[in-house]
Design an enzyme around this catalytic site. Structure first.
Site, PDB file in Angstrom:
ATOM      1  N   GLY A   1       0.791  -1.222   0.000  1.00 23.13           N
ATOM      2  CA  GLY A   1       0.000   0.000   0.000  1.00 23.13           C
ATOM      3  C   GLY A   1       0.819   1.265   0.000  1.00 23.13           C
ATOM      4  O   GLY A   1       0.399   2.291   0.534  1.00 23.13           O
TER       5      GLY A   1
ATOM      6  N   SER B   1      -3.411  -0.019  14.854  1.00 29.96           N
ATOM      7  CA  SER B   1      -4.079   1.229  15.216  1.00 29.96           C
ATOM      8  C   SER B   1      -4.452   1.202  16.688  1.00 29.96           C
ATOM      9  O   SER B   1      -4.646   0.133  17.280  1.00 29.96           O
ATOM     10  CB  SER B   1      -5.351   1.417  14.384  1.00 29.96           C
TER      11      SER B   1
ATOM     12  N   TYR C   1     -13.352  -2.967  11.517  1.00 28.08           N
ATOM     13  CA  TYR C   1     -12.017  -2.372  11.410  1.00 28.08           C
ATOM     14  C   TYR C   1     -11.239  -2.574  12.711  1.00 28.08           C
ATOM     15  O   TYR C   1     -10.069  -2.996  12.689  1.00 28.08           O
ATOM     16  CB  TYR C   1     -12.134  -0.882  11.088  1.00 28.08           C
TER      17      TYR C   1
ATOM     18  N   ASN D   1       1.542   3.227  -2.437  1.00 28.16           N
ATOM     19  CA  ASN D   1       1.240   4.159  -3.523  1.00 28.16           C
ATOM     20  C   ASN D   1       0.637   5.464  -3.010  1.00 28.16           C
ATOM     21  O   ASN D   1       0.494   6.426  -3.762  1.00 28.16           O
ATOM     22  CB  ASN D   1       0.278   3.517  -4.521  1.00 28.16           C
ATOM     23  N   THR D   2       0.308   5.503  -1.713  1.00 26.29           N
ATOM     24  CA  THR D   2      -0.324   6.701  -1.172  1.00 26.29           C
ATOM     25  C   THR D   2      -0.098   6.781   0.337  1.00 26.29           C
ATOM     26  O   THR D   2       0.301   5.803   0.973  1.00 26.29           O
ATOM     27  CB  THR D   2      -1.847   6.700  -1.466  1.00 26.29           C
ATOM     28  N   GLY D   3      -0.334   7.954   0.901  1.00 25.05           N
ATOM     29  CA  GLY D   3      -0.382   8.128   2.346  1.00 25.05           C
ATOM     30  C   GLY D   3       0.868   7.747   3.110  1.00 25.05           C
ATOM     31  O   GLY D   3       2.001   8.010   2.687  1.00 25.05           O
ATOM     32  N   ILE D   4       0.659   7.096   4.245  1.00 31.47           N
ATOM     33  CA  ILE D   4       1.750   6.710   5.133  1.00 31.47           C
ATOM     34  C   ILE D   4       2.740   5.804   4.419  1.00 31.47           C
ATOM     35  O   ILE D   4       3.957   5.961   4.555  1.00 31.47           O
ATOM     36  CB  ILE D   4       1.191   6.005   6.383  1.00 31.47           C
ATOM     37  N   GLY D   5       2.226   4.844   3.661  1.00 30.60           N
ATOM     38  CA  GLY D   5       3.107   3.919   2.955  1.00 30.60           C
ATOM     39  C   GLY D   5       4.008   4.617   1.964  1.00 30.60           C
ATOM     40  O   GLY D   5       5.198   4.296   1.851  1.00 30.60           O
TER      41      GLY D   5
END
EC number: 1.1.1.300
Length: 316
Positions: free
Chosen positions: A46, A175, A200, A48-52
């Site tokens: 993951g 989380s 979640y 490709n965006t955000g934290i990753g």
């Protein structure tokens, strides 16, 4: 009514005025190690965006060969191109990985193992959040299937490469929501009752329990593992909840950026001397407490065994 509206307007105006100070307070810990990574190989799901993406950017800047493993290859290539330019590191590669499909996970692992003889850092970062009820290609409830079982299988398939590359690390992005979670063994696929929020939370508890049990089984191998809470971060994960999207817009000046959210993952991937803390849970670049359910060794072992059964694998 006008007085109330005026008070609310004044309150939010004040909040936004002091937002920089509030954000500085809540920005959290910073990964301070200057470890460089030439010759090291990293896989981040993951990314490709955000934290990753920010995690990949930092590791690439330190000289690692970074594999961005993601479902959307076009978005992955866009992120990789940006990171290559920013870091002047051409060794940022994109490979397709759909964690909602075990065939895709196996295909990714097969391709990676054919390409690389070593793997030093695996960061299980990808995830879904508060999705409407759905099932993966293999019939798993989506939160359980993507957030837990997908990464469980990926780690299993790549583990021998991690062992031969030791010292190596596995970082599982969990989380603080795990505190609300439980493992509903009587209804793992949420077929009797479904709450997107609780689903979640349950999956994030599974991440912590997986980390705990994995650490126990990896003792003496030179591979260590850590669960992390990135903090409250601006993220695409909230796209499935209109309420959270609204709250994110209102409070975005106060939450962490993706770069700030990446710091604990980076700390657990890079910081020296963390080996004795394998299996522990980190937030703001330091070990922190977990829920009583997350400390239950019997639950961790049972989840491990059930996960193996669902995936059709033997992992002693």
């Amino acid at each position: 009514m006008l007085v109330t509206l005026g008070l609310l307007t004044s309150f939010f105006s004040f909040l936004y005025m002091v937002a920089p100070s509030i954000r500085k307070f809540f920005a959290g810990g910073v990964c301070r190690t200057n470890v460089q990574l030439p010759g090291k190989v990293v896989v981040i799901t993951g990314a490709n965006t955000g934290i990753g993406k920010e995690t990949a950017r930092e590791l690439a800047s330190r000289g690692a060969r970074v594999y961005i493993a993601c479902r959307d290859v076009l978005k992955g290539e866009s992120a990789a191109s940006e990171i290559r330019v920013d870091t002047k590191n051409s060794q940022v590669l994109v490979r397709k990985l759909d964690l909602s499909d075990t065939k895709s996970i196996r295909a990714f692992a097969e391709g990676f193992l054919a390409e690389e003889k070593q793997l030093h850092i695996l960061i299980n970062n990808a995830g879904v959040m508060m999705c409407p009820y759905s099932k993966t290609a293999d019939g798993f409830e989506t939160h359980l299937g993507v957030n837990h079982l997908g990464h469980f299988l990926l780690t299993y398939l790549l583990l021998e490469r991690l062992k031969v590359s030791a010292p190596a690390r596995v970082v599982n992005v969990s989380s603080v929501a795990h505190h609300i979670g439980k493992i509903p063994f009587h209804d793992l696929q949420s077929e009797k009752r479904y709450s997107r929020g609780f689903a979640y939370c349950h999956s994030k508890l599974a991440n912590v329990l997986f980390t705990r049990e994995l650490a126990k089984r990896l003792q003496g191998t030179g591979v260590t593992t850590y669960a992390v809470h990135p903090g409250v971060v601006r993220s695409e994960l909230v796209r499935h909840s209109s309420l959270l999207c609204l709250l994110w817009r209102l409070f975005s000046p106060f939450v962490k950026t993706a770069r700030e959210g990446a710091q604990t993952s980076l700390h657990c991937a890079l910081a020296e001397g963390l080996e004795p803390l394998s299996g522990k849970y980190f937030s703001d670049c330091k070990r922190t407490w977990v829920s009583p359910r997350a400390r239950n060794n019997k639950t961790a072992e049972r989840l491990w065994n059930v996960s193996c059964e669902l995936l059709g694998i033997r992992w002693e």
